[in-house]
Motif scaffolding. Structure first.
Motif, short mmCIF file in Angstrom:
data_model
loop_
_atom_site.label_atom_id
_atom_site.label_comp_id
_atom_site.label_asym_id
_atom_site.label_seq_id
_atom_site.Cartn_x
_atom_site.Cartn_y
_atom_site.Cartn_z
N THR A 28 0.85 -1.20 0.00
CA THR A 28 0.00 0.00 0.00
C THR A 28 0.88 1.23 0.00
O THR A 28 1.35 1.69 1.04
N ASP A 31 0.76 4.29 2.41
CA ASP A 31 1.09 4.10 3.82
C ASP A 31 2.57 4.18 4.12
O ASP A 31 2.98 4.12 5.29
N TRP A 100 7.91 1.85 6.56
CA TRP A 100 6.63 1.89 7.28
C TRP A 100 6.71 2.87 8.45
O TRP A 100 5.81 3.66 8.67
#
Length: 126
Positions: A28, A31, A100
């Motif tokens: 994704t 993100d 992340w």
């Protein structure tokens, strides 16, 4: 399968410009903070810039501030690095990477990034 694919590298003259692209897939994109790194022969990999999804800001190494601009298109899962006023010392393999977790004070540390592309060579002739 997670993939980051860089393109746009090549040979440029000092003072010239290049635009690198990083195409992401398999995760994704929205993100993840995306960073650009480079590694010259015999040197450690160094952070060039990143576009944080945590604060929406861009970060740059002092050596490229005012010359490089990073941007991202979340609709296309693409990240860009516009490089202008290139110098011979910009010669390196350039990598894009996805993180992340993002920390503004340590964005430039390769260990914080989870996924990496294969790199694209940028050579600047004097």
């Amino acid at each position: 399968e997670v993939q980051l694919v860089e393109s746009g590298g090549g040979l440029a003259q000092a003072g010239g410009s290049l635009r690198l692209s990083c195409a992401a897939s398999g995760f994704t994109f929205d993100d993840y903070t995306i960073g650009w790194f480079r590694q010259a022969p015999g040197k450690e990999r160094e952070g060039v810039s990143c576009f944080s999804v945590s604060d929406g800001m861009t970060y740059y190494a002092d050596s490229v501030k005012g010359r490089f601009t990073t941007s991202r298109d979340n609709t296309k899962n693409l990240m860009y690095l516009q490089m202008t006023n290139l110098k011979p010392e910009d010669t390196a393999v350039y990598y894009c990477a996805a993180a992340w977790n993002f920390f503004a004070t340590t964005w430039y540390k390769p260990l914080l990034y989870d996924f990496w592309g294969q790199g694209t060579q940028v050579t600047v002739a004097s």
